[in-house]
Design an enzyme around this catalytic site. Structure first.
Site, PDB file in Angstrom:
ATOM      1  N   GLY A 116      16.753  -6.060 -30.369  1.00 47.24           N
ATOM      2  CA  GLY A 116      16.178  -6.430 -31.665  1.00 47.24           C
ATOM      3  C   GLY A 116      16.935  -7.525 -32.385  1.00 47.24           C
ATOM      4  O   GLY A 116      16.397  -8.579 -32.705  1.00 47.24           O
ATOM      5  N   HIS A 162      16.483   6.833 -30.237  1.00 47.63           N
ATOM      6  CA  HIS A 162      15.557   5.716 -30.443  1.00 47.63           C
ATOM      7  C   HIS A 162      14.162   6.217 -30.103  1.00 47.63           C
ATOM      8  O   HIS A 162      13.967   6.846 -29.064  1.00 47.63           O
ATOM      9  CB  HIS A 162      15.939   4.532 -29.561  1.00 47.63           C
ATOM     10  CG  HIS A 162      15.303   3.249 -29.982  1.00 47.63           C
ATOM     11  ND1 HIS A 162      13.954   3.025 -29.890  1.00 47.63           N
ATOM     12  CD2 HIS A 162      15.828   2.127 -30.530  1.00 47.63           C
ATOM     13  CE1 HIS A 162      13.682   1.808 -30.344  1.00 47.63           C
ATOM     14  NE2 HIS A 162      14.806   1.247 -30.747  1.00 47.63           N
ATOM     15  N   HIS A 187      20.501   7.080 -28.356  1.00 45.90           N
ATOM     16  CA  HIS A 187      20.666   5.641 -28.487  1.00 45.90           C
ATOM     17  C   HIS A 187      21.987   5.245 -29.135  1.00 45.90           C
ATOM     18  O   HIS A 187      22.618   4.273 -28.733  1.00 45.90           O
ATOM     19  CB  HIS A 187      19.495   5.120 -29.320  1.00 45.90           C
ATOM     20  CG  HIS A 187      19.449   3.640 -29.514  1.00 45.90           C
ATOM     21  ND1 HIS A 187      19.295   2.769 -28.466  1.00 45.90           N
ATOM     22  CD2 HIS A 187      19.515   2.878 -30.642  1.00 45.90           C
ATOM     23  CE1 HIS A 187      19.260   1.519 -28.933  1.00 45.90           C
ATOM     24  NE2 HIS A 187      19.415   1.562 -30.242  1.00 45.90           N
ATOM     25  N   ARG A 227      21.546   5.529 -38.903  1.00 43.86           N
ATOM     26  CA  ARG A 227      21.763   4.079 -38.969  1.00 43.86           C
ATOM     27  C   ARG A 227      20.450   3.316 -39.132  1.00 43.86           C
ATOM     28  O   ARG A 227      19.466   3.578 -38.439  1.00 43.86           O
ATOM     29  CB  ARG A 227      22.448   3.606 -37.686  1.00 43.86           C
ATOM     30  CG  ARG A 227      22.584   2.102 -37.596  1.00 43.86           C
ATOM     31  CD  ARG A 227      23.369   1.702 -36.366  1.00 43.86           C
ATOM     32  NE  ARG A 227      22.659   1.971 -35.147  1.00 43.86           N
ATOM     33  CZ  ARG A 227      21.896   1.081 -34.501  1.00 43.86           C
ATOM     34  NH1 ARG A 227      21.725  -0.145 -34.986  1.00 43.86           N
ATOM     35  NH2 ARG A 227      21.298   1.404 -33.386  1.00 43.86           N
ATOM     36  N   SER A 279      24.130  -2.179 -36.427  1.00 44.12           N
ATOM     37  CA  SER A 279      25.305  -1.862 -35.614  1.00 44.12           C
ATOM     38  C   SER A 279      26.083  -3.113 -35.219  1.00 44.12           C
ATOM     39  O   SER A 279      27.316  -3.175 -35.347  1.00 44.12           O
ATOM     40  CB  SER A 279      24.876  -1.108 -34.362  1.00 44.12           C
ATOM     41  OG  SER A 279      25.947  -1.049 -33.467  1.00 44.12           O
ATOM     42  N   GLU A 296      12.157  -4.780 -38.898  1.00 44.18           N
ATOM     43  CA  GLU A 296      12.272  -3.531 -38.133  1.00 44.18           C
ATOM     44  C   GLU A 296      12.166  -2.347 -39.080  1.00 44.18           C
ATOM     45  O   GLU A 296      12.179  -2.513 -40.310  1.00 44.18           O
ATOM     46  CB  GLU A 296      13.612  -3.499 -37.365  1.00 44.18           C
ATOM     47  CG  GLU A 296      13.639  -4.476 -36.185  1.00 44.18           C
ATOM     48  CD  GLU A 296      14.941  -4.456 -35.398  1.00 44.18           C
ATOM     49  OE1 GLU A 296      15.923  -3.844 -35.852  1.00 44.18           O
ATOM     50  OE2 GLU A 296      14.973  -5.085 -34.320  1.00 44.18           O
ATOM     51  N   ARG A 317      14.153   5.559 -38.099  1.00 37.63           N
ATOM     52  CA  ARG A 317      14.083   6.091 -36.731  1.00 37.63           C
ATOM     53  C   ARG A 317      14.047   7.599 -36.617  1.00 37.63           C
ATOM     54  O   ARG A 317      13.405   8.139 -35.728  1.00 37.63           O
ATOM     55  CB  ARG A 317      15.315   5.630 -35.974  1.00 37.63           C
ATOM     56  CG  ARG A 317      15.108   4.302 -35.441  1.00 37.63           C
ATOM     57  CD  ARG A 317      16.255   3.880 -34.621  1.00 37.63           C
ATOM     58  NE  ARG A 317      16.105   2.460 -34.487  1.00 37.63           N
ATOM     59  CZ  ARG A 317      17.040   1.647 -34.088  1.00 37.63           C
ATOM     60  NH1 ARG A 317      18.224   2.117 -33.799  1.00 37.63           N
ATOM     61  NH2 ARG A 317      16.795   0.374 -33.979  1.00 37.63           N
TER      62      ARG A 317
HETATM   63  P1  FAD Z   1      29.943  -1.918 -26.406  1.00 38.24           P
HETATM   64  O1  FAD Z   1      29.154  -3.137 -26.513  1.00 38.24           O
HETATM   65  O2  FAD Z   1      29.292  -0.755 -25.762  1.00 38.24           O
HETATM   66  O3  FAD Z   1      31.266  -2.261 -25.605  1.00 38.24           O
HETATM   67  C1  FAD Z   1      32.159  -1.246 -25.239  1.00 38.24           C
HETATM   68  C2  FAD Z   1      33.124  -1.814 -24.225  1.00 38.24           C
HETATM   69  O4  FAD Z   1      34.175  -0.896 -23.989  1.00 38.24           O
HETATM   70  C3  FAD Z   1      32.498  -2.077 -22.882  1.00 38.24           C
HETATM   71  O5  FAD Z   1      33.011  -3.299 -22.410  1.00 38.24           O
HETATM   72  C4  FAD Z   1      33.005  -0.924 -22.020  1.00 38.24           C
HETATM   73  O6  FAD Z   1      33.030  -1.193 -20.652  1.00 38.24           O
HETATM   74  C5  FAD Z   1      34.385  -0.762 -22.590  1.00 38.24           C
HETATM   75  N1  FAD Z   1      35.009   0.551 -22.375  1.00 38.24           N
HETATM   76  C6  FAD Z   1      34.519   1.775 -22.681  1.00 38.24           C
HETATM   77  N2  FAD Z   1      35.417   2.725 -22.359  1.00 38.24           N
HETATM   78  C7  FAD Z   1      36.492   2.090 -21.848  1.00 38.24           C
HETATM   79  C8  FAD Z   1      37.736   2.522 -21.332  1.00 38.24           C
HETATM   80  N3  FAD Z   1      38.067   3.818 -21.259  1.00 38.24           N
HETATM   81  N4  FAD Z   1      38.607   1.609 -20.892  1.00 38.24           N
HETATM   82  C9  FAD Z   1      38.297   0.277 -20.909  1.00 38.24           C
HETATM   83  N5  FAD Z   1      37.125  -0.196 -21.378  1.00 38.24           N
HETATM   84  C10 FAD Z   1      36.234   0.711 -21.859  1.00 38.24           C
HETATM   85  N6  FAD Z   1      22.329  -2.627 -32.326  1.00 38.24           N
HETATM   86  C11 FAD Z   1      21.931  -3.575 -33.186  1.00 38.24           C
HETATM   87  O7  FAD Z   1      22.546  -3.773 -34.232  1.00 38.24           O
HETATM   88  N7  FAD Z   1      20.846  -4.350 -32.875  1.00 38.24           N
HETATM   89  C12 FAD Z   1      20.131  -4.192 -31.734  1.00 38.24           C
HETATM   90  O8  FAD Z   1      19.177  -4.915 -31.488  1.00 38.24           O
HETATM   91  C13 FAD Z   1      20.522  -3.175 -30.832  1.00 38.24           C
HETATM   92  N8  FAD Z   1      19.816  -2.952 -29.697  1.00 38.24           N
HETATM   93  C14 FAD Z   1      20.300  -2.035 -28.806  1.00 38.24           C
HETATM   94  C15 FAD Z   1      19.632  -1.874 -27.589  1.00 38.24           C
HETATM   95  C16 FAD Z   1      20.140  -1.005 -26.634  1.00 38.24           C
HETATM   96  C17 FAD Z   1      19.427  -0.817 -25.326  1.00 38.24           C
HETATM   97  C18 FAD Z   1      21.329  -0.282 -26.904  1.00 38.24           C
HETATM   98  C19 FAD Z   1      21.897   0.654 -25.886  1.00 38.24           C
HETATM   99  C20 FAD Z   1      21.965  -0.420 -28.126  1.00 38.24           C
HETATM  100  C21 FAD Z   1      21.460  -1.290 -29.081  1.00 38.24           C
HETATM  101  N9  FAD Z   1      22.097  -1.464 -30.298  1.00 38.24           N
HETATM  102  C22 FAD Z   1      21.666  -2.417 -31.167  1.00 38.24           C
HETATM  103  C23 FAD Z   1      23.383  -0.819 -30.566  1.00 38.24           C
HETATM  104  C24 FAD Z   1      24.488  -1.823 -30.267  1.00 38.24           C
HETATM  105  O9  FAD Z   1      24.133  -2.594 -29.148  1.00 38.24           O
HETATM  106  C25 FAD Z   1      25.803  -1.160 -29.986  1.00 38.24           C
HETATM  107  O10 FAD Z   1      26.076  -0.191 -30.960  1.00 38.24           O
HETATM  108  C26 FAD Z   1      26.902  -2.212 -30.001  1.00 38.24           C
HETATM  109  O11 FAD Z   1      26.604  -3.195 -29.040  1.00 38.24           O
HETATM  110  C27 FAD Z   1      28.233  -1.590 -29.732  1.00 38.24           C
HETATM  111  O12 FAD Z   1      29.164  -2.622 -29.549  1.00 38.24           O
HETATM  112  P2  FAD Z   1      30.645  -2.241 -29.186  1.00 38.24           P
HETATM  113  O13 FAD Z   1      31.378  -3.501 -28.991  1.00 38.24           O
HETATM  114  O14 FAD Z   1      31.145  -1.256 -30.156  1.00 38.24           O
HETATM  115  O15 FAD Z   1      30.508  -1.435 -27.797  1.00 38.24           O
HETATM  116  C1  SIN Z   2      15.970  -2.160 -31.147  1.00 41.12           C
HETATM  117  O1  SIN Z   2      15.884  -3.329 -30.788  1.00 41.12           O
HETATM  118  O2  SIN Z   2      15.012  -1.426 -31.389  1.00 41.12           O
HETATM  119  C2  SIN Z   2      17.321  -1.590 -31.282  1.00 41.12           C
HETATM  120  C3  SIN Z   2      17.866  -2.017 -32.558  1.00 41.12           C
HETATM  121  C4  SIN Z   2      19.033  -1.172 -32.913  1.00 41.12           C
HETATM  122  O3  SIN Z   2      19.423  -0.254 -32.196  1.00 41.12           O
HETATM  123  O4  SIN Z   2      19.565  -1.425 -33.984  1.00 41.12           O
END
Ligand code: FAD
Ligand code: SIN
Length: 542
Positions: A47, A240, A352, A387, A392, A112, A291
């Site tokens: 999104g 989701h 999700h 959320r 996020s 959204e 949601r």
């Molecule tokens: P992540 O991007 O998950 O990164 C975590 C990292 O930590 C990864 O590299 C992983 O390999 C690493 N890791 C984990 N455990 C360990 C360990 N023990 N040792 C070493 N490395 C480790 N949010 C929005 O705001 N907008 C959106 O459009 C949206 N769409 C989404 C669509 C999908 C399909 C999903 C699943 C989520 C979506 N979200 C969205 C939520 C959002 O993508 C996530 O919450 C966000 O990307 C999290 O970012 P992060 O950097 O915290 O974690």
């Molecule tokens: C979505 O694109 O529907 C995911 C957006 C989100 O998790 O914030």
């Protein structure tokens, strides 16, 4: 082997990469990530990122929408910070080369669920991939960031690892780095850092059906909890509403394909199998209700009709526009025989996002000194009990940046006591000769959490879940103590700990609020118990 660094960052999603870029301006950074660098939830985000860019929109409106979705539990100070600082961070993403979708030279802002205004900055329906690409390119260009793939953090190092400091009270502890498994050679190395940032993302893999890829095994929550950091609001798991229902899909054991909420923002209508547009019976905002409401409505319809899925219908919109807005979804659905311009899309809810996490303050500082947490693994309080869509990625940007501000100020006040830190000790353990118990344990846990701790809960289901999780916990701990560590074992151990935290928190919350809905307290929450659920480990395991 021991490695020393100023800043250790665990995780290469948006939170870890953005923190690395900002910290590299004043410190040496070691970034470890457990698989390939793009293996993250971030890479799957569709999104976009919510933020105020339109003249007719306002910080007040974004603030208000976030609080409404959060069902009385948002930390208003943190929401205000996120909303107001968001645009500057997004402009920084653009500055480093992120290509967001534009029309007539301006950012194309999508709408959204739960948003009163179109404010989702996106790159078609592949926002996460584009953001991750740009961040990794930037990280690769910075000499004092060392990024190592296939390195999995096992445990945080605190005083409890140091013989003569073992008994320091839990609330006075520091994080000195982490024990990290080099996955390809099964060696555990010691990384000693002045500060450590957990950016390990979510825990969707604790559930049978999830949009989260296989890396989302809740490692950060579990490591922080074991080390004694405070963890909060773990009962608020966001389901989701619309993941693609695929009967015999190839990735059945990993994750479900998401149909972005932006499809509903674009006019998508939810229908039962017999064609009834049912959202009018649930909420005046119809498909664009928050949601939790949409997911529960789908769950109710599925149970009422005994169906496996409902439909999302976008066929009334112009075909070219559908393909232009959602090229990724169009291509994926076509590959499984669904032409979304002509066919209804079968969808089901899936786990999700975790709204709770490691409790942090406005500079992403956890309750352990020297340990920061940012991104999904943290609990800043901006999401409350539910959320708001696309908040996020925004939260991750804003609070990763803030973590770097604080680290810049305080880096040299943290000691790097490498002399006292012992190497990883696995004397007396054996290499695993079979892995069947790991595979079985994971399956059992995921099914249990889906059936008993899902969209609708009850005291009885939670009690059953708690009993079974306790058994699993004992079995896994026993196996862990006797075995040389390997990725699947570490991840299962962390998943079981996360399940325990979710159930424990859900049992504490005697009300239905936001994402936590229980048949035993179905009434709307009374205002006087709008409190966070905070849990802390009072004993120490390694
Ligand atoms: P992540 O991007 O998950 O990164 C975590 C990292 O930590 C990864 O590299 C992983 O390999 C690493 N890791 C984990 N455990 C360990 C360990 N023990 N040792 C070493 N490395 C480790 N949010 C929005 O705001 N907008 C959106 O459009 C949206 N769409 C989404 C669509 C999908 C399909 C999903 C699943 C989520 C979506 N979200 C969205 C939520 C959002 O993508 C996530 O919450 C966000 O990307 C999290 O970012 P992060 O950097 O915290 O974690
Ligand atoms: C979505 O694109 O529907 C995911 C957006 C989100 O998790 O914030």
């Amino acid at each position: 082997m021991q490695i020393k660094t100023d800043v250790l960052i665990i995780g290469s999603g948006i939170a870890g990469l953005f923190a690395a870029i900002n910290c590299s301006e004043f410190a040496d950074v070691l970034l470890v990530t457990k698989k390939e660098k793009t293996d993250s939830n971030t890479n799957y985000a569709q999104g976009g990122i919510a933020s105020v860019f339109d003249q007719a929109d306002s910080f007040d409106k974004h603030f208000h929408d976030t609080n409404i979705a959060g069902a009385g539990l948002c930390n208003k100070n943190m929401v205000e910070i996120m909303v107001k600082e968001g645009p500057a961070r997004i402009l920084e993403l653009i500055e480093i080369g992120t290509q967001f979708t534009k029309i007539n030279g301006h950012l194309d802002l999508a709408k959204e669920g739960g948003h009163s205004h179109a404010r989702i900055v996106h790159a078609k329906d592949l926002t996460g991939k584009e953001v991750e690409r740009a961040l990794i390119e930037k990280v690769n260009s910075i000499p004092n960031i060392r990024l190592i793939e296939n390195t999995l953090a096992v445990n945080l190092i605190t005083e409890h690892n140091i013989v003569n400091l073992k008994h320091l009270p839990i609330n006075s502890r520091h994080c000195f780095g982490a024990y990290i498994l080099e996955v390809n050679n099964n060696q555990v190395i010691t990384v000693v850092s002045k500060v450590t940032i957990l950016a390990t993302g979510g825990l969707g893999q604790v559930y049978q059906h999830t949009t989260n890829p296989s890396i989302a095994t809740g490692d950060g929550y579990a490591m922080a909890y074991r080390a004694g950091a405070k963890v909060g609001n773990m009962e608020f798991i966001q389901f989701h509403p619309t993941s693609l229902y695929e009967n015999s899909k190839k990735n059945a054991n990993t994750h479900a394909f998401l149909i972005t909420e932006a499809v509903r923002g674009f006019g998508g209508i939810l229908r039962t199998k017999d064609g009834n547009a049912f959202m009018k019976s649930y909420d005046p905002r119809l498909e664009l209700a928050p949601r939790d409401i949409v997911a529960r409505a789908i769950d109710t319809e599925l149970k009422k009709h005994g169906d496996d899925f409902v439909y999302l219908d976008i066929t009334h919109k112009n075909s070219n526009e559908i393909i232009d807005h959602f090229p990724n979804i169009y291509a994926h659905c076509l590959s499984v025989g669904i032409d979304i311009t002509k066919d209804f899309i079968p969808v089901v809810p899936a786990a999700h996002y975790a709204c709770g996490g490691i409790l942090v303050d406005e500079y992403a500082r956890s309750s352990l000194k020297g340990l920061y947490a940012t991104g999904e693994v943290s609990m800043t309080g901006v999401h409350g009990a539910n959320r708001l869509a696309s908040n996020s990625l925004l939260e991750a940007l804003v609070f990763s940046y803030r973590a770097s501000l604080d680290i810049k100020k305080s880096l040299n006040s943290f000691v790097q006591s490498s002399n006292h830190i012992p190497p990883w000790d696995d004397t007396g353990t054996l290499s695993a000769d079979e892995k069947v118990s790991i595979v079985h344990g994971k399956k059992e846990l995921k099914q249990l959490m889906w059936d008993y701790v899902g969209i609708v809960r009850s005291d009885l289901r939670l009690e059953s879940a708690a009993r079974r999780i306790k058994n699993l916990f004992t079995e896994v701990e026993d196996y862990y103590m006797k075995t040389k560590v390997f990725s699947d074992l570490i991840e299962l151990r962390n998943l079981v700990t996360c399940a325990h935290l979710i159930v424990k928190s859900a049992q504490i919350r005697k009300e239905s609020r936001g994402l936590h809905y229980t048949l035993d307290y179905p009434d709307k929450f009374p205002e006087n118990i709008a409190e966070n659920t905070i849990v802390q480990n009072t004993y120490q395991t390694s």
